[in-house]
Design a protein around this motif. Structure first.
Motif, PDB file in Angstrom:
ATOM      1  N   ASN A 133      -1.020  -4.684 -18.045  1.00 37.12           N
ATOM      2  CA  ASN A 133      -0.743  -3.408 -17.388  1.00 37.12           C
ATOM      3  C   ASN A 133      -1.416  -3.334 -16.020  1.00 37.12           C
ATOM      4  O   ASN A 133      -0.831  -2.839 -15.052  1.00 37.12           O
ATOM      5  N   PHE A 134      -2.641  -3.830 -15.917  1.00 38.79           N
ATOM      6  CA  PHE A 134      -3.357  -3.861 -14.640  1.00 38.79           C
ATOM      7  C   PHE A 134      -2.580  -4.683 -13.617  1.00 38.79           C
ATOM      8  O   PHE A 134      -2.388  -4.258 -12.473  1.00 38.79           O
ATOM      9  N   MET A 135      -2.103  -5.865 -14.023  1.00 39.36           N
ATOM     10  CA  MET A 135      -1.366  -6.735 -13.106  1.00 39.36           C
ATOM     11  C   MET A 135      -0.011  -6.115 -12.731  1.00 39.36           C
ATOM     12  O   MET A 135       0.429  -6.236 -11.585  1.00 39.36           O
ATOM     13  N   VAL A 136       0.634  -5.462 -13.676  1.00 37.08           N
ATOM     14  CA  VAL A 136       1.914  -4.790 -13.401  1.00 37.08           C
ATOM     15  C   VAL A 136       1.703  -3.675 -12.377  1.00 37.08           C
ATOM     16  O   VAL A 136       2.471  -3.549 -11.409  1.00 37.08           O
ATOM     17  N   ASN A 137       0.658  -2.873 -12.550  1.00 37.77           N
ATOM     18  CA  ASN A 137       0.408  -1.742 -11.654  1.00 37.77           C
ATOM     19  C   ASN A 137       0.035  -2.170 -10.244  1.00 37.77           C
ATOM     20  O   ASN A 137       0.301  -1.441  -9.294  1.00 37.77           O
ATOM     21  N   ARG A 138      -0.553  -3.322 -10.090  1.00 35.16           N
ATOM     22  CA  ARG A 138      -0.952  -3.746  -8.744  1.00 35.16           C
ATOM     23  C   ARG A 138       0.082  -4.619  -8.057  1.00 35.16           C
ATOM     24  O   ARG A 138      -0.061  -4.957  -6.896  1.00 35.16           O
ATOM     25  N   SER A 139       1.134  -5.003  -8.761  1.00 30.09           N
ATOM     26  CA  SER A 139       2.167  -5.831  -8.143  1.00 30.09           C
ATOM     27  C   SER A 139       3.104  -4.948  -7.312  1.00 30.09           C
ATOM     28  O   SER A 139       3.352  -3.801  -7.638  1.00 30.09           O
ATOM     29  N   SER A 140       3.606  -5.522  -6.251  1.00 30.24           N
ATOM     30  CA  SER A 140       4.545  -4.785  -5.414  1.00 30.24           C
ATOM     31  C   SER A 140       5.972  -5.216  -5.753  1.00 30.24           C
ATOM     32  O   SER A 140       6.206  -6.348  -6.168  1.00 30.24           O
ATOM     33  N   ASN A 141       6.896  -4.303  -5.585  1.00 29.00           N
ATOM     34  CA  ASN A 141       8.291  -4.588  -5.881  1.00 29.00           C
ATOM     35  C   ASN A 141       9.067  -4.730  -4.581  1.00 29.00           C
ATOM     36  O   ASN A 141       9.288  -3.734  -3.880  1.00 29.00           O
ATOM     37  N   PRO A 142       9.492  -5.937  -4.237  1.00 28.67           N
ATOM     38  CA  PRO A 142      10.219  -6.136  -2.977  1.00 28.67           C
ATOM     39  C   PRO A 142      11.619  -5.522  -3.022  1.00 28.67           C
ATOM     40  O   PRO A 142      12.268  -5.412  -1.995  1.00 28.67           O
ATOM     41  N   PHE A 143      12.080  -5.101  -4.195  1.00 28.83           N
ATOM     42  CA  PHE A 143      13.423  -4.546  -4.328  1.00 28.83           C
ATOM     43  C   PHE A 143      13.439  -3.020  -4.246  1.00 28.83           C
ATOM     44  O   PHE A 143      14.494  -2.404  -4.298  1.00 28.83           O
ATOM     45  N   SER A 144      12.247  -2.418  -4.174  1.00 30.97           N
ATOM     46  CA  SER A 144      12.217  -0.962  -4.115  1.00 30.97           C
ATOM     47  C   SER A 144      12.721  -0.487  -2.758  1.00 30.97           C
ATOM     48  O   SER A 144      12.632  -1.188  -1.752  1.00 30.97           O
ATOM     49  N   GLU A 145      13.231   0.733  -2.751  1.00 33.63           N
ATOM     50  CA  GLU A 145      13.771   1.300  -1.512  1.00 33.63           C
ATOM     51  C   GLU A 145      12.628   1.546  -0.540  1.00 33.63           C
ATOM     52  O   GLU A 145      11.548   1.946  -0.910  1.00 33.63           O
ATOM     53  N   LYS A 146      12.948   1.329   0.730  1.00 31.92           N
ATOM     54  CA  LYS A 146      11.922   1.493   1.777  1.00 31.92           C
ATOM     55  C   LYS A 146      12.124   2.784   2.517  1.00 31.92           C
ATOM     56  O   LYS A 146      13.150   3.315   2.629  1.00 31.92           O
TER      57      LYS A 146
END
Length: 163
Positions: free
Chosen positions: A150-163
């Motif tokens: 969960n810690f790693m999931v929360n700190r990862s960024s999503n390059p597919f998210s809207e900008k």
């Protein structure tokens, strides 16, 4: 007849896994999260244990060895009247690393189950499909593993998210 039906139902119930409700606890140390993930993965039963594990800020990857296929051609020809033979042989072998990779930004909440003496952690993707299961006999390790993922999931960024 009723006895057999009851016995069948009881035996099937004994094979089922029971979900354990668990809300991940907040972690603040990346190094601890990586260490917990690596330890739980490498302590799994042999048939579920990968040869190696790689953990980056973006993904969790496993090396599961090398698979290969080979082709051998052979041609035997007798030498005159003698019983000895000569043979010509060629071989071709192709090797391929077997790896699997799970991106933290594609994972959702993990689920915890109890089955007999084992705690089973299920990693699920955004489509709510189980992509990997991990096994441990220790509840604290199972919960720590979920906290770390969960810690790693929360700190990862999503390059597919809207900008």
């Amino acid at each position: 007849m009723k006895k057999w039906f009851l016995l069948l139902v009881l035996s099937l119930v004994g094979c089922a896994a029971t979900q354990i409700p668990y809300s991940p606890q907040k972690m603040t140390n990346r190094d601890s999260a990586v260490q917990i993930i690596e330890q739980v993965v490498m302590e799994q039963p042999l048939k579920h244990r990968p040869e190696n594990v790689f953990i980056t800020d973006e993904y969790l990857a496993f090396g599961n060895g090398i698979s290969g296929k080979g082709v051998t051609l052979s041609n035997e020809q007798p030498l005159g009247n003698a019983a000895s033979t000569t043979s010509l042989s060629t071989s071709k072998f192709e090797a391929k690393n077997i790896t699997s990779r799970f991106y933290f930004n594609s994972l959702i909440d993990s689920e915890l189950f109890k089955k007999r003496d084992w705690y089973v952690i299920q990693l699920k993707n955004e489509e709510n499909q189980v992509v990997k299961r991990f096994y441990t006999r220790n509840l604290n390790k199972a919960e720590g593993f979920i906290d770390s993922i969960n810690f790693m999931v929360n700190r990862s960024s999503n390059p597919f998210s809207e900008k």
